[in-house]
Design a protein around this motif. Structure first.
Motif, short mmCIF file in Angstrom:
data_model
loop_
_atom_site.label_atom_id
_atom_site.label_comp_id
_atom_site.label_asym_id
_atom_site.label_seq_id
_atom_site.Cartn_x
_atom_site.Cartn_y
_atom_site.Cartn_z
N GLY A 47 0.82 -1.21 0.00
CA GLY A 47 0.00 0.00 0.00
C GLY A 47 0.85 1.26 0.00
O GLY A 47 0.54 2.23 -0.70
N ILE A 48 1.94 1.24 0.77
CA ILE A 48 2.86 2.38 0.79
C ILE A 48 3.50 2.55 -0.59
O ILE A 48 3.62 3.66 -1.11
CB ILE A 48 3.93 2.20 1.89
CG1 ILE A 48 3.29 2.31 3.27
CG2 ILE A 48 5.06 3.21 1.72
CD1 ILE A 48 4.20 1.88 4.40
N GLU A 49 3.89 1.44 -1.20
CA GLU A 49 4.48 1.50 -2.53
C GLU A 49 3.49 2.08 -3.55
O GLU A 49 3.85 2.91 -4.39
CB GLU A 49 4.91 0.11 -2.96
CG GLU A 49 5.57 0.06 -4.32
CD GLU A 49 5.99 -1.35 -4.71
OE1 GLU A 49 6.54 -1.48 -5.82
OE2 GLU A 49 5.77 -2.30 -3.95
N LEU A 50 2.23 1.66 -3.47
CA LEU A 50 1.22 2.21 -4.38
C LEU A 50 1.01 3.70 -4.15
O LEU A 50 0.84 4.47 -5.11
CB LEU A 50 -0.10 1.46 -4.20
CG LEU A 50 -0.16 0.05 -4.76
CD1 LEU A 50 -1.51 -0.59 -4.43
CD2 LEU A 50 0.10 0.03 -6.24
N ALA A 51 1.02 4.13 -2.89
CA ALA A 51 0.85 5.55 -2.58
C ALA A 51 2.02 6.36 -3.14
O ALA A 51 1.82 7.46 -3.69
CB ALA A 51 0.73 5.75 -1.07
N LEU A 52 3.24 5.86 -3.00
CA LEU A 52 4.41 6.57 -3.54
C LEU A 52 4.38 6.61 -5.07
O LEU A 52 4.75 7.61 -5.68
CB LEU A 52 5.70 5.91 -3.05
CG LEU A 52 6.00 6.10 -1.56
CD1 LEU A 52 7.20 5.26 -1.15
CD2 LEU A 52 6.22 7.56 -1.23
N ALA A 53 3.93 5.53 -5.68
CA ALA A 53 3.81 5.52 -7.14
C ALA A 53 2.77 6.53 -7.59
O ALA A 53 2.98 7.26 -8.58
CB ALA A 53 3.44 4.12 -7.62
N VAL A 58 1.48 11.95 -9.91
CA VAL A 58 0.96 13.32 -9.74
C VAL A 58 2.06 14.35 -10.01
O VAL A 58 1.82 15.36 -10.67
CB VAL A 58 0.34 13.50 -8.34
CG1 VAL A 58 0.05 14.95 -8.04
CG2 VAL A 58 -0.91 12.65 -8.20
N VAL A 59 3.25 14.11 -9.49
CA VAL A 59 4.36 15.06 -9.70
C VAL A 59 4.68 15.19 -11.19
O VAL A 59 4.82 16.30 -11.70
CB VAL A 59 5.61 14.61 -8.90
CG1 VAL A 59 6.85 15.37 -9.35
CG2 VAL A 59 5.39 14.80 -7.42
N VAL A 60 4.77 14.06 -11.87
CA VAL A 60 5.08 14.12 -13.30
C VAL A 60 3.93 14.78 -14.06
O VAL A 60 4.15 15.55 -14.99
CB VAL A 60 5.39 12.70 -13.84
CG1 VAL A 60 5.46 12.69 -15.35
CG2 VAL A 60 6.67 12.18 -13.24
N TRP A 61 2.72 14.50 -13.67
CA TRP A 61 1.55 15.10 -14.33
C TRP A 61 1.55 16.62 -14.18
O TRP A 61 1.27 17.34 -15.13
CB TRP A 61 0.29 14.50 -13.73
CG TRP A 61 -0.96 14.93 -14.43
CD1 TRP A 61 -1.66 16.09 -14.24
CD2 TRP A 61 -1.67 14.22 -15.43
NE1 TRP A 61 -2.74 16.14 -15.04
CE2 TRP A 61 -2.78 15.01 -15.80
CE3 TRP A 61 -1.47 13.00 -16.05
CZ2 TRP A 61 -3.68 14.59 -16.76
CZ3 TRP A 61 -2.39 12.59 -16.99
CH2 TRP A 61 -3.46 13.38 -17.34
N ARG A 62 1.87 17.10 -12.98
CA ARG A 62 1.82 18.55 -12.72
C ARG A 62 3.02 19.29 -13.29
O ARG A 62 2.90 20.41 -13.76
CB ARG A 62 1.71 18.80 -11.23
CG ARG A 62 0.40 18.28 -10.66
CD ARG A 62 0.31 18.51 -9.20
NE ARG A 62 -0.26 19.85 -9.00
CZ ARG A 62 -0.29 20.46 -7.86
NH1 ARG A 62 0.22 19.90 -6.79
NH2 ARG A 62 -0.84 21.65 -7.76
#
Length: 72
Positions: A47-53, A58-62
């Protein structure tokens, strides 16, 4: 196999969706061969890995494709 798909399309689509869900998450028998508690710890880490992904997406999108990469 294609005859089964053609005979009952909703069941075939549901079966395929279940397979994809179990591939990306956990099947009901996941962790049966491990000591108790290990699969729960793995689910938390996954779950932590999915949240970081998701945060990375989001960072790349923005910032755009180039702005999301680091420059050293």
């Amino acid at each position: 196999m294609l005859a089964w798909w053609a005979s009952d399309i909703p069941a075939a689509v549901g079966w395929q969706a279940t397979k994809y869900f179990y591939f990306w998450w956990f099947s009901p028998v996941a962790g049966t061969l491990y000591p108790a508690g290990w699969i729960d710890a793995y689910r938390i880490l996954y779950g932590i890995e999915l949240a970081l992904a998701a945060a990375g997406i989001v960072v790349v999108w923005r910032r755009g494709w180039r702005g999301g990469s680091f420059s050293f």
